[in-house]
Design an enzyme around this catalytic site. Structure first.
Site, PDB file in Angstrom:
ATOM      1  N   ASN A 184       0.885  -1.383   0.165  1.00 32.55           N
ATOM      2  CA  ASN A 184      -0.069   0.034  -0.121  1.00 32.55           C
ATOM      3  C   ASN A 184       0.966   1.346   0.145  1.00 32.55           C
ATOM      4  O   ASN A 184       1.379   1.633   1.021  1.00 32.55           O
ATOM      5  CB  ASN A 184      -0.944  -0.010   1.266  1.00 32.55           C
ATOM      6  CG  ASN A 184      -1.806   1.440   1.508  1.00 32.55           C
ATOM      7  OD1 ASN A 184      -1.760   2.022   0.631  1.00 32.55           O
ATOM      8  ND2 ASN A 184      -2.486   1.352   2.519  1.00 32.55           N
ATOM      9  N   LYS A 242       0.227   4.032  -0.170  1.00 32.45           N
ATOM     10  CA  LYS A 242      -0.591   5.458   0.432  1.00 32.45           C
ATOM     11  C   LYS A 242      -0.291   6.691  -0.363  1.00 32.45           C
ATOM     12  O   LYS A 242      -0.346   6.493  -1.500  1.00 32.45           O
ATOM     13  CB  LYS A 242      -0.089   5.530   2.000  1.00 32.45           C
ATOM     14  CG  LYS A 242      -0.126   4.121   2.636  1.00 32.45           C
ATOM     15  CD  LYS A 242      -0.021   4.519   4.141  1.00 32.45           C
ATOM     16  CE  LYS A 242      -0.059   3.136   4.906  1.00 32.45           C
ATOM     17  NZ  LYS A 242       0.017   3.369   6.413  1.00 32.45           N
ATOM     18  N   HIS A 290      -9.589   0.606   5.224  1.00 35.57           N
ATOM     19  CA  HIS A 290      -8.276   0.816   5.572  1.00 35.57           C
ATOM     20  C   HIS A 290      -8.540   1.606   6.887  1.00 35.57           C
ATOM     21  O   HIS A 290      -9.408   2.513   6.747  1.00 35.57           O
ATOM     22  CB  HIS A 290      -7.007   1.547   4.925  1.00 35.57           C
ATOM     23  CG  HIS A 290      -5.709   1.278   5.335  1.00 35.57           C
ATOM     24  ND1 HIS A 290      -5.533   2.396   6.407  1.00 35.57           N
ATOM     25  CD2 HIS A 290      -4.726   0.538   5.098  1.00 35.57           C
ATOM     26  CE1 HIS A 290      -4.331   2.114   6.619  1.00 35.57           C
ATOM     27  NE2 HIS A 290      -3.678   1.065   5.839  1.00 35.57           N
ATOM     28  N   GLU A 299      -6.935   4.001   7.886  1.00 37.92           N
ATOM     29  CA  GLU A 299      -6.677   5.452   7.898  1.00 37.92           C
ATOM     30  C   GLU A 299      -7.993   5.914   7.166  1.00 37.92           C
ATOM     31  O   GLU A 299      -8.224   7.157   7.604  1.00 37.92           O
ATOM     32  CB  GLU A 299      -5.636   5.923   7.085  1.00 37.92           C
ATOM     33  CG  GLU A 299      -4.297   5.617   7.818  1.00 37.92           C
ATOM     34  CD  GLU A 299      -3.290   5.188   7.142  1.00 37.92           C
ATOM     35  OE1 GLU A 299      -3.050   5.457   5.668  1.00 37.92           O
ATOM     36  OE2 GLU A 299      -2.090   4.499   7.575  1.00 37.92           O
ATOM     37  N   GLU A 358      -5.232  -5.644  10.582  1.00 39.26           N
ATOM     38  CA  GLU A 358      -4.396  -4.643  10.907  1.00 39.26           C
ATOM     39  C   GLU A 358      -4.717  -3.957  12.252  1.00 39.26           C
ATOM     40  O   GLU A 358      -5.472  -2.862  12.248  1.00 39.26           O
ATOM     41  CB  GLU A 358      -4.253  -3.775   9.726  1.00 39.26           C
ATOM     42  CG  GLU A 358      -3.954  -4.229   8.270  1.00 39.26           C
ATOM     43  CD  GLU A 358      -3.506  -3.181   7.476  1.00 39.26           C
ATOM     44  OE1 GLU A 358      -2.365  -3.219   7.009  1.00 39.26           O
ATOM     45  OE2 GLU A 358      -4.323  -2.032   7.131  1.00 39.26           O
ATOM     46  N   GLY A 403       2.249   1.828  11.030  1.00 36.98           N
ATOM     47  CA  GLY A 403       3.316   2.937  10.786  1.00 36.98           C
ATOM     48  C   GLY A 403       3.854   3.339  11.968  1.00 36.98           C
ATOM     49  O   GLY A 403       4.634   4.350  12.184  1.00 36.98           O
ATOM     50  N   SER A 457       3.475  -2.584  10.142  1.00 36.20           N
ATOM     51  CA  SER A 457       4.843  -2.666  10.582  1.00 36.20           C
ATOM     52  C   SER A 457       5.681  -4.274  10.065  1.00 36.20           C
ATOM     53  O   SER A 457       6.414  -4.245  10.683  1.00 36.20           O
ATOM     54  CB  SER A 457       5.407  -2.122  11.835  1.00 36.20           C
ATOM     55  OG  SER A 457       5.014  -1.042  12.181  1.00 36.20           O
TER      56      SER A 457
END
Ligand code: PEP
Length: 252
Positions: A9, A11, A96, A98, A168, A174, A214
Site C-alpha cells: 500500500n 498510500k 483501511h 486510515e 491490521e 506505521g 509494521s
C-alpha cells in the site's frame, strides 16, 4: 492450500517518476527470483496507469487504495469501480484504518464498497483491526466480530472466494510496533472461526487473511509462518523495492 498474498500500500506517496522507479526496481528485482506468492502493488490513483505499463509481463498485479460505492455520478473527487477496472486494477483496498479514522468510514459504507467491488469483478482487500484503546479495554474480539459481520453483510459464500481479509491492528500501523506472531495468530484464528460460523469450513479454510502493521523483512518470516497468516499488507516497507522483495521472499 492457500497461496500467500503480499500487497504493498503506497498510500499518498510517489509522483510519476518515483512510481516508475519503484515499480521498475520491483519488477527487475523479482525477475530473477522464483516467486511463490501473489504480489500486488497499490499506488495512488494518479500513478495506476503508469505502473500498469511498467509491471506488464511480470508477476506483479495492480490494486487501488480506495473507491466509491456508486457506479458513476456527481461525486466530486471520487473514483468508481469501473474506472479502476479500466486502468487494470484487479484489487482494491477497502476499509483501511486510515479511511475509517481520518475519513469517518463506517462498517456500513465499507460493506457497500465491498459489494460494488465484487459486482464490478474486482477483489476487495477488506481491512479490519482494533485500536490500542480497544485492545487495552479487552474488546478486540468484539470489534473484530462487528467489523467482519457488518462489512460482509449480504456477501455470499461464492463471492467470498474473491475477498481477501487484512487484519491490521491500528496500533501497529506505521508505528514500528508489530503484533507478536502469537498475538496476530490468535486474532487470525478468531477471524477464521468467525468465517466458519458465517460461511462454513470450506469457504473459511480458503479465505486469505493477511496481516498488516509494521511488517518488515526481519519480522516477516515469523509472522508468515503462522498457520492462519496468509500474507501481508505492507505500508512503509513497500516503498523501497529491496525491503518489499525481502518480505515477498519470506512468503511461503
Ligand atoms: C498499512 O498501512 O496498511 C500498513 C500496514 O502500514 P505499515 O506497514 O507502515 O505499518
Amino acid at each position: 492450500m492457500r497461496k500467500q498474498v503480499i500487497a504493498g500500500n503506497w498510500k499518498m506517496f510517489n509522483d510519476i517518476q518515483a512510481s516508475v522507479d519503484l515499480s521498475a526496481a520491483l519488477k527487475n528485482g523479482l525477475s530473477s527470483l522464483s516467486v511463490n506468492c501473489e504480489v500486488i502493488v497499490c499506488p495512488p490513483f494518479t500513478a495506476l496507469d503508469t505502473v500498469r505499463t511498467v509491471i506488464k509481463g511480470s508477476v506483479i498485479k495492480l490494486g487501488a487504495q480506495n473507491m466509491h460505492f456508486e457506479e458513476s455520478g456527481a461525486f466530486t473527487g471520487e473514483i468508481a469501480a469501473p474506472m479502476l477496472k479500466s486502468v487494470g486494477c484487479e484489487y482494491v483496498i477497502l476499509g483501511h484504518s486510515e479511511r475509517r479514522t481520518i475519513f469517518g468510514e463506517t462498517d456500513q459504507l465499507i460493506n457497500k464498497k465491498i459489494k460494488k467491488a465484487l459486482s464490478a469483478g474486482m477483489n476487495p482487500i477488506f481491512c479490519i483491526g482494533e485500536t490500542l484503546q480497544e485492545r487495552e479495554s479487552n474488546v478486540t474480539f468484539d470489534v473484530i466480530r462487528r467489523q467482519v459481520v457488518e462489512g460482509l453483510k449480504e456477501i455470499t459464500a461464492e463471492q467470498m472466494a474473491k475477498v481477501i481479509l487484512a487484519y491490521e491492528p491500528v496500533w501497529a500501523i506505521g508505528t514500528g510496533k508489530t503484533a507478536s506472531p502469537a498475538q496476530a495468530q490468535e486474532v487470525h484464528a478468531f477471524i477464521r472461526g468467525l468465517l466458519t460460523e458465517l460461511y462454513g469450513n470450506t469457504v473459511a479454510g480458503n479465505v486469505v487473511i493477511q496481516y498488516g502493521g509494521s511488517v518488515k523483512p526481519d519480522n516477516a518470516n515469523e509472522l508468515l509462518g503462522q498457520p492462519d497468516i496468509d500474507g501481508a499488507l505492507v505500508g512503509g516497507a513497500c516503498l523501497k523495492a529491496e525491503s518489499f522483495i525481502g518480505i515477498i521472499t519470506a512468503a511461503k
